[in-house]
Scaffold this motif. Structure first.
Motif, PDB file in Angstrom:
ATOM      1  N   GLU A  35       0.842  -1.168   0.066  1.00  0.00           N
ATOM      2  CA  GLU A  35      -0.115   0.023   0.027  1.00  0.00           C
ATOM      3  C   GLU A  35       0.972   1.238   0.095  1.00  0.00           C
ATOM      4  N   THR A  36       0.508   2.208  -0.805  1.00  0.00           N
ATOM      5  CA  THR A  36       1.197   3.276  -0.800  1.00  0.00           C
ATOM      6  C   THR A  36       0.212   4.787  -0.343  1.00  0.00           C
ATOM      7  N   ALA A  37       0.655   5.572   0.478  1.00  0.00           N
ATOM      8  CA  ALA A  37       0.088   6.757   0.846  1.00  0.00           C
ATOM      9  C   ALA A  37       0.298   7.861  -0.297  1.00  0.00           C
ATOM     10  N   ALA A  38       0.824   7.721  -1.183  1.00  0.00           N
ATOM     11  CA  ALA A  38       1.174   8.792  -2.080  1.00  0.00           C
ATOM     12  C   ALA A  38      -0.374   9.344  -2.757  1.00  0.00           C
ATOM     13  N   PRO A  39      -0.782  10.389  -2.783  1.00  0.00           N
ATOM     14  CA  PRO A  39      -2.071  10.782  -3.540  1.00  0.00           C
ATOM     15  C   PRO A  39      -1.888  10.593  -5.000  1.00  0.00           C
ATOM     16  N   PRO A  40      -3.051  10.755  -5.526  1.00  0.00           N
ATOM     17  CA  PRO A  40      -3.062  10.372  -7.079  1.00  0.00           C
ATOM     18  C   PRO A  40      -2.753  11.441  -7.795  1.00  0.00           C
ATOM     19  N   GLU A  41      -2.129  11.492  -8.798  1.00  0.00           N
ATOM     20  CA  GLU A  41      -2.052  12.591  -9.726  1.00  0.00           C
ATOM     21  C   GLU A  41      -3.147  12.788 -10.576  1.00  0.00           C
ATOM     22  N   ARG A  42      -3.728  14.065 -10.681  1.00  0.00           N
ATOM     23  CA  ARG A  42      -4.834  14.376 -11.761  1.00  0.00           C
ATOM     24  C   ARG A  42      -4.162  15.166 -12.679  1.00  0.00           C
ATOM     25  N   TYR A  43      -4.623  15.012 -13.951  1.00  0.00           N
ATOM     26  CA  TYR A  43      -4.042  16.151 -14.972  1.00  0.00           C
ATOM     27  C   TYR A  43      -4.844  15.664 -16.281  1.00  0.00           C
ATOM     28  N   THR A  44      -4.849  16.702 -17.299  1.00  0.00           N
ATOM     29  CA  THR A  44      -5.404  16.496 -18.581  1.00  0.00           C
ATOM     30  C   THR A  44      -4.408  16.688 -19.620  1.00  0.00           C
ATOM     31  N   LEU A  45      -4.441  15.812 -20.359  1.00  0.00           N
ATOM     32  CA  LEU A  45      -3.755  15.733 -21.819  1.00  0.00           C
ATOM     33  C   LEU A  45      -4.452  15.805 -22.947  1.00  0.00           C
ATOM     34  N   THR A  46      -3.994  16.978 -23.519  1.00  0.00           N
ATOM     35  CA  THR A  46      -4.957  17.273 -25.004  1.00  0.00           C
ATOM     36  C   THR A  46      -3.864  17.079 -26.202  1.00  0.00           C
ATOM     37  N   ILE A  47      -4.438  16.730 -27.195  1.00  0.00           N
ATOM     38  CA  ILE A  47      -4.123  16.876 -28.661  1.00  0.00           C
ATOM     39  C   ILE A  47      -4.614  17.960 -28.877  1.00  0.00           C
ATOM     40  N   GLU A  48      -3.669  18.985 -29.808  1.00  0.00           N
ATOM     41  CA  GLU A  48      -4.156  20.293 -30.323  1.00  0.00           C
ATOM     42  C   GLU A  48      -3.398  20.243 -31.862  1.00  0.00           C
ATOM     43  N   ARG A  49      -4.148  21.233 -32.424  1.00  0.00           N
ATOM     44  CA  ARG A  49      -3.625  21.470 -33.588  1.00  0.00           C
ATOM     45  C   ARG A  49      -3.985  22.943 -34.195  1.00  0.00           C
ATOM     46  N   GLY A  50      -2.910  23.761 -34.248  1.00  0.00           N
ATOM     47  CA  GLY A  50      -3.309  25.124 -34.612  1.00  0.00           C
ATOM     48  C   GLY A  50      -3.878  25.957 -33.247  1.00  0.00           C
ATOM     49  N   GLY A  51      -3.667  25.587 -32.227  1.00  0.00           N
ATOM     50  CA  GLY A  51      -4.396  25.929 -31.205  1.00  0.00           C
ATOM     51  C   GLY A  51      -5.743  25.546 -30.791  1.00  0.00           C
ATOM     52  N   THR A  52      -6.169  24.568 -31.760  1.00  0.00           N
ATOM     53  CA  THR A  52      -7.679  24.098 -31.491  1.00  0.00           C
ATOM     54  C   THR A  52      -7.413  22.617 -30.719  1.00  0.00           C
ATOM     55  N   THR A  53      -8.217  22.384 -29.754  1.00  0.00           N
ATOM     56  CA  THR A  53      -7.878  21.268 -29.050  1.00  0.00           C
ATOM     57  C   THR A  53      -8.978  20.167 -29.846  1.00  0.00           C
ATOM     58  N   ILE A  54      -8.177  19.019 -30.380  1.00  0.00           N
ATOM     59  CA  ILE A  54      -8.708  17.877 -31.049  1.00  0.00           C
ATOM     60  C   ILE A  54      -9.546  16.861 -30.167  1.00  0.00           C
ATOM     61  N   LEU A  55      -8.883  16.639 -29.084  1.00  0.00           N
ATOM     62  CA  LEU A  55      -8.979  15.691 -28.093  1.00  0.00           C
ATOM     63  C   LEU A  55      -8.405  15.870 -26.942  1.00  0.00           C
ATOM     64  N   SER A  56      -9.392  15.313 -25.724  1.00  0.00           N
ATOM     65  CA  SER A  56      -9.078  15.887 -24.258  1.00  0.00           C
ATOM     66  C   SER A  56      -8.943  14.464 -23.606  1.00  0.00           C
ATOM     67  N   GLU A  57      -7.982  14.349 -22.919  1.00  0.00           N
ATOM     68  CA  GLU A  57      -7.856  13.098 -22.007  1.00  0.00           C
ATOM     69  C   GLU A  57      -7.602  13.384 -20.460  1.00  0.00           C
ATOM     70  N   ARG A  58      -8.735  13.092 -19.653  1.00  0.00           N
ATOM     71  CA  ARG A  58      -8.576  13.407 -18.180  1.00  0.00           C
ATOM     72  C   ARG A  58      -8.021  12.213 -17.441  1.00  0.00           C
ATOM     73  N   VAL A  59      -6.867  12.331 -16.912  1.00  0.00           N
ATOM     74  CA  VAL A  59      -6.076  11.315 -16.232  1.00  0.00           C
ATOM     75  C   VAL A  59      -5.858  11.298 -14.733  1.00  0.00           C
ATOM     76  N   THR A  60      -6.245  10.294 -13.958  1.00  0.00           N
ATOM     77  CA  THR A  60      -5.795  10.017 -12.720  1.00  0.00           C
ATOM     78  C   THR A  60      -4.868   8.817 -12.334  1.00  0.00           C
ATOM     79  N   ARG A  61      -3.872   9.020 -12.036  1.00  0.00           N
ATOM     80  CA  ARG A  61      -2.687   7.983 -11.989  1.00  0.00           C
ATOM     81  C   ARG A  61      -2.309   8.002 -10.595  1.00  0.00           C
ATOM     82  N   THR A  62      -1.955   6.487 -10.097  1.00  0.00           N
ATOM     83  CA  THR A  62      -1.028   6.430  -8.778  1.00  0.00           C
ATOM     84  C   THR A  62      -0.226   5.351  -9.595  1.00  0.00           C
ATOM     85  N   ALA A  63       0.809   4.879  -8.487  1.00  0.00           N
ATOM     86  CA  ALA A  63       1.777   3.706  -9.030  1.00  0.00           C
ATOM     87  C   ALA A  63       1.176   2.507  -9.479  1.00  0.00           C
ATOM     88  N   GLU A  64      -0.166   2.311  -8.872  1.00  0.00           N
ATOM     89  CA  GLU A  64      -0.482   0.868  -9.115  1.00  0.00           C
ATOM     90  C   GLU A  64      -1.749   1.179 -10.355  1.00  0.00           C
TER      91      GLU A  64
END
Length: 237
Positions: A35-64
């Protein structure tokens, strides 16, 4: 850019009666983890072209575990997937669910996919409406599955795996689940302390990505060669 249609999840054959579905393999595939006490990382990854967002991916990550929700606009549906992660950066299991746009009241318009990786085998299961298909196929040990080519959080997992492997270059076998099940390879070459080149080779195609990263393997940003596409990372709101 469209998220894959339901047909893209299709598996070629059913597994034999002696094979096991992902549910039966999950306990054996997942290693014991402290078990780990590390809090999850939460962030957004976007794919863009010419300043326009084509796709957005909301991510929550832990070690496991890594969880992602991908959207490409209100008319394109939504893909959610989770990956169970091993300490060496490999993936023991991936579960995905595709909901087509406007499918909330139409359960048959949703597809679910599970992949369990164990040694040199991948156990796949597709459930679409009342139909379930299964397949067992041979893969290279350490294979990382990717549900669609635009799954940027899996690109980040290549970097995590490469950091765990050590050395300036890492060869990572890949299982692509878009438009059929195919094998590929991602070659990660660290070109500096905070930069890497990722070359993905699939059947008849090669994609080169220049990424900014850190010592842990986080994807901080990237550009896709010859496409005008850029990938950005922002903290979750």
């Amino acid at each position: 850019m469209r998220l894959m249609p339901l047909a893209a999840f299709a598996l070629a054959t059913a597994c034999s009666p002696g094979d096991h579905a992902p549910e039966a393999e999950a306990a054996a595939a997942a290693p014991l983890r402290a078990e780990t006490a590390a809090p999850p990382e939460r962030y957004t990854l976007t794919i863009e072209r010419g300043g326009t967002t084509i796709l957005s991916e909301r991510v929550t990550r832990t070690a496991e575990r890594m969880e992602s929700e991908m959207t490409a606009g209100p008319s394109e549906g939504r893909l959610t997937y989770t990956a169970e992660l091993n300490p060496d950066g490999t993936v023991s299991r991936l579960d995905g669910r595709l909901a087509e746009a406007g499918a909330a009241a139409q359960p048959a318009a949703n597809a679910r996919l599970s992949v369990v990786l164990r040694g040199d085998s991948a156990f796949l299961e597709l459930a679409e409406g009342d139909s379930t298909r299964r397949e067992r196929m041979g893969v290279a040990p350490g294979t990382i599955p990717i549900p669609v080519s635009e799954a940027v959080a899996v690109l980040e997992q290549y970097l995590h795996r490469a950091r765990a492997m050590g050395g300036p270059t890492a060869e990572i076998p890949v299982l692509t689940l878009e438009k059929g099940v195919k094998t590929g390879r991602a070659t990660v070459t660290f070109t500096g302390a905070d930069s890497a080149r990722v070359v993905f080779q699939g059947e008849g195609s090669t994609t080169e990505i220049h990424a900014r990263t850190d010592a842990a393997g986080r994807l901080l940003g990237a550009r896709v060669s010859g496409s005008g596409l850029v990938i950005r990372r922002t903290p979750a709101p």
